[in-house]
Design an enzyme around this catalytic site. Structure first.
Site: not given
Lengths: 597, 588, 131
Positions: B282, B285, B308, B328, B367, B370, B375, B513
């Site tokens: 990141e 990037e 994230c 990102s 999560k 996710e 993908e 988190c």
């Protein structure tokens, strides 16, 4: 062709008819014919005068003489004395109870003062779709007076002095409400007219909007001027299409005349009104819920404070008044607070519009001064109880109100007395009940309404009212116990004590007031398993009259559950434990021996 | 100041204080149920709906809700008069009369605020019998809804709408039928829900709960053909101890590693390792984009948003489909770890992809969703097979007769277990940005950063902004948690980015988190979240290496496997792309 | 349309409208028109007020009686809808309840033409505030 010089009006209302008014008409006609006057004097039966307590009523026209408690045999005296000799029949004249004097001209009778039309002043007089007619009766003059002769604080002072209290139910002093809103400074304030009339049986707001929309527009503008608001919103239920149409027409006409919009009457004051439609949720009549609904949010109340006067529509100071409250405003301004506050009682000034409904002869919309008694309303305006039945109770205040009974008949009606009696003014529904009404069922009816209309936000109203309703159902089904009655009272009291908004806090009133006033009837339901009004089906029992039964066995043969026993040619009996109350036996019995008790 | 009397005790509090808070200041704890506040995090739910906190105020007709009534001079308040106790008990009995009362099987048992309240009030029977609400059960990949248990406290609704601005949940219907639901009764999974799970975190009862995957993981461990690899997120180690009676803020990294090993995981690794990897990607990037923008490349967008947080990723895919080129492209640490484990590591230890099961221990409900994204699968096999929450791990440990308190402190396995202080702070709001700055600064300026503690990026403010001097180049950064805060920044950026942000960190949950929906229930005690945050920075300070690019294992894997950050291989395994999910994708 | 620019303007308008109305309503001139007001609130309409107004308009035409019809709001006599108020020049206004076609015929034929009373008059029982 007859050319009548005189008319004799005989009341043909239900009450008077019961006291032989038809016979009076016949006798009058006969005596007139006897005297050859049949073509000069016409006898006419009219609708109810409302004054049934003193019926039968006979009124002479054109001199307005008003005879009360006329008997058929008085016909001769009336014709011979009044019509032929021109002398009034003194002993038939109405006696004023205050000074014991006979009143001959009905225009001077207190009876006509029972109703004073302030809020309804133009209803039924003007074409509501024609602003010119409104103006011809003084419409917008109060607004003109405020804008040209009064400062905003003067207007508020006048309303405060008038003693006007909110007509939507709560009875909060209107002037004080305006004052609070005026003192909160903001770049934008709002005037909201609460036209979300929702009490079952109440329709005074609709009638005012349909009959005199300009009075609402004018009053909202006055309020706007007083509190410093330039925008008005009418929150009206979409189920009132005619009222919506007429308000829209009225707003358009007022704009065309420059009575709404910019620089009204050259005063520099701007004010305009928009309509907002409600979907008919009862709780949206509560002002915070109403505001949320207007904002596009879920229509549910929030805890006050903050009051709308501080943070209302879109977070801005907002003054919410009910339609009837607004309808009083222009009159107070033009005739003055001193004129207004002479009407009514010490703490409740002016008049109140009631929608009379139920088991009463003259169902209708009435406007009476505060302080009138229920007895006057029921017997002298409403024409008494239908079919000569006995008065049992009157429900005021809709689902938030309670049931008043015989002992309250002479209580002057005002905000505080009604609350003290366990009911409330509410928006003005007045449902009259006779002996055929079961008070448990009445309480259940209103609770079902509240359950349906609760927003569901707070526990007591969401679950508590549901449980109250279930307990009432249990009682009306004959499964209640004395413990249920105590639990019913405790739960009702807790709901009243803990619910979030006015709707929830008042929702147990129908239960509490019937428990207070008709405790015996509840006890009968749970102990004797009887419903004296014969309304609760489950509590009815089928019985065979032993003297009428011939023992034909038709009932026993047709009973689907074998509940009927008896020897042939001997009277039969029904076992209530087995009977399912299907009614098959009654249909079969040719001797009328079976009845429902 | 206002003087009043509560339970015969004179109390003096500031004007505008509620009776509830005034009483608490005086040491009187009025019970509440719907009321919920996260102090300092702008979360307050006080609909005044449950009526449990009612108190008697002398001179008032009705009982007053303490949570919503402001104190007034001279007020005399009674919090436990017979009238109050009767009302309070009746109200709770009413709630229980429309509640399944299946406490023994309920996921919330022992943690349920209604249960606690019933116990406190000594309710032994429910006098009201009647109809019970029944609704169909509903579940997303993360959140389970059992609205039969809903008590209409509306906390979830406030969270979903006011704090997250997701707008998935709101009250529908009236009276007894009133319930919290997605619009038109659609399944939550088809609504605007982004699975952040904060509704679950604030639900006082078992109406909203997580999708429990403990059994799936136990089954995988028991399967001898599977190699089960576990990774643990930074925020878990500062909260797991709470489930075992430890003080909030206890750091249990070593004990947790030991427990995981005893549970039978074959490799106990650390998401912190992949957090360091995330910073490499990141950060690179970010610098790349800045370079491109400075060179006039119109396709490069600034600011770069962190990616994230899976709740946040879903949020912008659903709400800002026109801005998908801003975030990102780096995968989240969980997914980077999964990709590395199932490719690099599986290869290295000679295990076939389909024989490896990757489990993650996360503070998070999103999560779970996710991990299930298409993908992130290869031929239907996901990079991360199961994502467990901190709470599920605690249950698993307890189920297996282990006590975290008794565990020795052990290290993570190598090589995916080594991490730096920069990775540790990923758990707190602002941590990712601070970690990124520590690395990006040194990479960009080629100078050593002396003071690496960016205090300005720490703490509980919902939005923090700072300008960091990259040796003459000012870099404007922003940090936000709570998706409504993120929405405001997104809209600002859409309107031309007037504050010239270069990089923005977004975390969905309160405090980042550490306040995640998978963490032990904090029941509105924000001091717990604060203590987790303090522990996070303590752990960072104690680490020998505190910059991601100095992690020897990260340096090694670039040398051995990836080549360079944002290179060809990393794009294949460590980066992703985003989709317009603003409309429900029609199923065929 | 003229805008009301001041209170004086408004008062002038009122005078004008009122005198227009008075000419009709208070005149004793038999040549003046009969006024019929039909209570047309929702309840009146629901009880058939619109239908009865149309019927009476046709009737007036057929009988060549000049009548001005106006709609108005609720008169309050819900027990007797539809209700109408008839004002014949030179006489006090009278309210009739339960007006159906038959009653309408009677009102025209007996009351308006011959000043003969018709059963079903509703006695006024309230006070109006003076202006």
């Amino acid at each position: 062709m007859a050319k009548y010089k005189m008319h004799v009006l005989v009341c043909g209302g239900t009450g008077c008819k019961a006291s032989q008014s038809a016979q009076i008409v016949e006798n009058l006609k006969a005596v007139l014919t006897e005297n050859g006057l049949q073509d000069e004097v016409q006898v006419i039966t009219t609708g109810c005068f409302g004054f049934c307590e003193k019926g039968p009523i006979v009124k002479m026209m054109p001199d307005n003489t008003f005879y009360t408690q006329v008997k058929p045999e008085d016909a001769r005296t009336i014709v011979e004395e009044h019509i032929i000799k021109g002398r009034k029949v003194t002993n038939l004249l109405y006696t004023d109870p205050e000074n014991n004097e006979h009143v001959s001209d009905s225009k001077h009778m207190g009876f006509y003062k029972k109703q004073i039309r302030i809020a309804l002043r133009n209803c039924g007089f003007i074409d509501p779709e024609n602003i010119d007619e409104s103006i011809s009766r003084g419409g917008y003059e109060a607004l003109g007076k405020c804008l040209s002769e009064m400062k905003p604080e003067d207007v508020i002072q006048e309303i405060k002095l008038s003693g006007l209290r909110g007509r939507g139910g709560g009875g909060f002093p209107t002037g004080l409400k305006w004052e609070i809103a005026s003192k909160n400074h903001a770049d934008q304030k709002y005037v909201v007219c609460n036209a979300d009339e929702g009490d079952p049986g109440a329709f005074m707001d609709r009638s005012i909007m349909e009959g005199d929309p300009h009075s609402i527009i004018e009053a909202m503008a006055i309020c706007g001027y007083a509190i410093g608001a330039t925008k008005g919103l009418v929150y009206i239920r979409a189920e009132y299409p005619l009222a919506i149409d007429r308000l829209q027409i009225a707003i358009k006409q007022a704009r065309e005349y420059g009575l709404l919009g910019q620089d009204i009457m050259g005063s520099g004051f701007d004010f305009d009104i928009e309509l907002r439609y409600g979907a008919g949720a009862f709780v949206c009549g509560e002002e915070t819920a109403l505001i949320h609904s207007m904002e596009g949010k879920r229509g549910e109340p929030t805890f006050k404070p903050p009051f709308p006067a501080v943070s209302g529509y879109l977070g801005k100071p907002t003054n919410v008044n009910n339609v009837e409250t607004f309808a009083n405003i222009p009159v107070i301004i033009t005739k003055g607070a001193d004129w207004f506050n002479k009407i009514g009682t010490e703490k409740s000034k002016g008049t109140k519009v009631f929608a009379l409904a139920g088991q009463i002869n003259n169902v209708g919309l009435i406007e009476v001064p505060m302080g009138i008694t229920l007895r006057e309303v029921i017997y002298e305006i409403g024409g008494g109880i239908k079919d000569g039945k006995e008065f049992k109770a009157v429900q005021t205040g809709g689902p938030s109100g309670g049931c008043l009974t015989k002992k309250h008949l002479d209580t002057p009606i005002d905000y505080d007395n009604l609350i003290a009696a366990g009911s409330m003014m509410g928006s003005g529904g007045m449902v009259v009940m006779d002996e055929t009404s079961c008070m448990v069922s009445i309480a259940k009816f209103y609770l079902e309404f509240t359950c349906e209309e609760s927003c569901g936000k707070c526990t007591p109203c969401r679950i508590g009212n549901k449980r109250l309703c279930e307990m009432l159902t249990k009682i009306s089904k004959g499964n209640g116990t004395m413990e249920d009655l105590y639990e019913l009272r405790n739960l009702a009291a807790v709901i009243k004590d803990t619910a979030l908004c006015g709707l929830g806090q008042t929702s147990p009133n129908p239960v509490l007031s019937t428990l207070d006033n008709f405790w015996d009837e509840y006890v009968e339901h749970v102990v004797d398993k009887k419903c004296r009004a014969g309304v609760c089906k489950s509590l009815m029992s089928y019985e065979i009259d032993q003297t009428k039964c011939v023992g034909c066995t038709a009932c026993a043969r047709n009973c689907p559950v074998g509940a009927i026993k008896g020897e042939k040619k001997m009277p039969h009996t029904i076992d209530p434990a087995v009977c399912i109350k299907c009614g098959a036996c009654i249909e079969r019995c040719k001797f009328g021996a079976i009845s429902i008790k | 100041m206002v003087k009043l009397t509560i339970d015969n005790k004179p109390v003096e509090v500031a004007e505008g204080t509620t009776i509830l808070k005034a009483a608490r200041q005086a040491g009187i704890n009025i019970p509440t149920l719907c009321y919920f506040e996260l102090d300092g995090m702008k979360f307050e739910n006080k609909p005044g709906g449950c009526r449990v906190c009612v108190v008697e105020v002398e001179g008032r007709k009705n009982l007053a809700p303490a949570c919503a009534t402001d104190v007034m001079e001279g007020m005399v308040v009674h919090t436990h008069s017979a009238r109050v106790i009767n009302a309070r008990k009746t109200v709770v009995e009413l709630i229980l009369s429309d509640h399944p009362n299946d406490c023994l099987q309920c996921s919330k048992s022992g943690d349920c605020e209604l249960q606690t309240l019933a116990q406190k009030l000594g309710i032994r029977e429910i006098p009201f019998k009647g109809e019970q609400s029944t609704y169909k059960k509903d579940s997303t990949l993360s959140v389970e809804r059992d609205m039969d248990k809903c008590i209409m406290c509306r906390r979830c609704e406030t969270m979903c709408n006011k704090i997250q601005s997701v707008g998935a949940l709101s009250a529908v219907n009236r009276g007894f039928e009133a319930v919290v639901s997605p619009a038109f009764d659609q399944p939550l999974g088809e609504s605007s829900c982004i699975n952040c799970g904060q509704c679950v975190q604030v639900c006082p009862v078992g109406a909203l709960s997580l999708v429990d995957n403990v059994a799936d993981v136990m089954k995988a461990i028991a399967d001898p053909t599977k190699t089960v690899v576990v990774q643990t997120a930074p925020a878990v180690r500062v909260a797991l101890g709470e489930e075992f009676g430890m003080e909030p803020g206890s750091i249990v990294t070593g004990k947790m590693a030991a427990a995981l090993r005893r549970l039978g995981f074959n490799y106990v690794f650390d998401t912190d390792w992949s957090a360091d990897l995330t910073i490499m990607e990141e950060g690179t990037e970010l610098l790349g984009r800045i370079g491109k923008v400075l060179a006039g490349d119109k396709t490069a967008k600034l600011p770069i948003f962190t990616s994230c947080c899976p709740g946040w990723v879903s949020f912008y895919e659903k709400n800002f489909p026109d801005m998908l080129e801003y975030p990102s492209t780096a995968k989240s640490p969980q997914q980077m770890f999964g990709a590395v484990a199932k490719n690099y590591f599986a290869e290295k230890i000679g295990v076939k992809r389909e024989d490896m099961v990757v489990v993650s221990i996360m503070p998070c409900l999103a999560k779970k969703s996710e991990a299930a994204r298409e993908e992130f699968k290869v031929n239907g096999n996901p990079d991360v097979d199961f994502s467990l929450t901190t709470r599920e791990l605690a249950h698993m440990i307890k189920q297996c007769n282990l006590n975290l308190n008794d565990m020795p402190s052990e290290d993570f396995d190598s090589p995916l277990g080594e991490s730096t202080g920069a990775a540790v702070i990923f758990g707190a709001t602002g941590g990712v940005m601070e970690a990124a700055v520590r690395t990006a600064y040194e990479v960009f300026t080629k100078k050593k950063l002396d003071n690496i503690d960016f205090e300005v990026l720490r703490g509980f403010d919902g939005v923090k902004t700072a300008t960091v001097d990259f040796a003459g180049t000012p870099i404007n950064v922003a940090v936000a948690y709570g998706l409504n805060n993120a929405r405001i920044i997104m809209e600002e950026v859409r309107d031309g980015n007037p504050r010239g942000f270069h990089a923005v960190e977004v975390m969905a949950c309160p405090g980042g988190c550490i306040g995640g929906a998978g963490q032990p229930y904090h029941h509105g005690d924000s001091s717990i979240i604060r203590k987790r945050m303090e522990a996070t920075y303590r752990e960072d300070a104690g680490k020998p290496i505190r910059k991601s690019h100095e992690n020897p294992s990260i340096i090694a894997i670039y040398k051995e496997y990836f080549g360079e950050p944002c290179g060809h291989k990393s794009h294949e395994l460590l980066h992703t792309h985003y989709f317009d999910r603003s409309k429900k994708i029609e199923k065929e | 349309m003229t805008k009301v620019k001041s209170l004086a303007d408004l008062k002038a308008m009122r005078e004008k409208f009122q005198s227009n109305l008075d000419v009709r309503e208070k005149s004793n001139n038999q040549e003046e028109m009969v006024q019929i007001k039909v209570a047309m609130a929702t309840c009146g309409i629901a009880s058939g007020a619109k239908q009865i107004m149309e019927y009476m308009m046709e009737k007036a035409d057929a009988m060549k009686i000049r009548v001005v019809f106006t709609q108005t709001g609720c008169m309050g006599y819900c027990h007797a809808e539809p209700t109408i108020e008839v004002k014949v020049p030179g006489r006090d206004p009278l309210v009739f309840g339960h007006v159906d076609n038959k009653k309408a015929d009677e009102i025209f034929e007996k009351y308006i033409l011959n000043n003969e009373m018709v059963d079903g008059i509703i006695p006024v029982n309230y006070e109006v505030i003076d202006k």
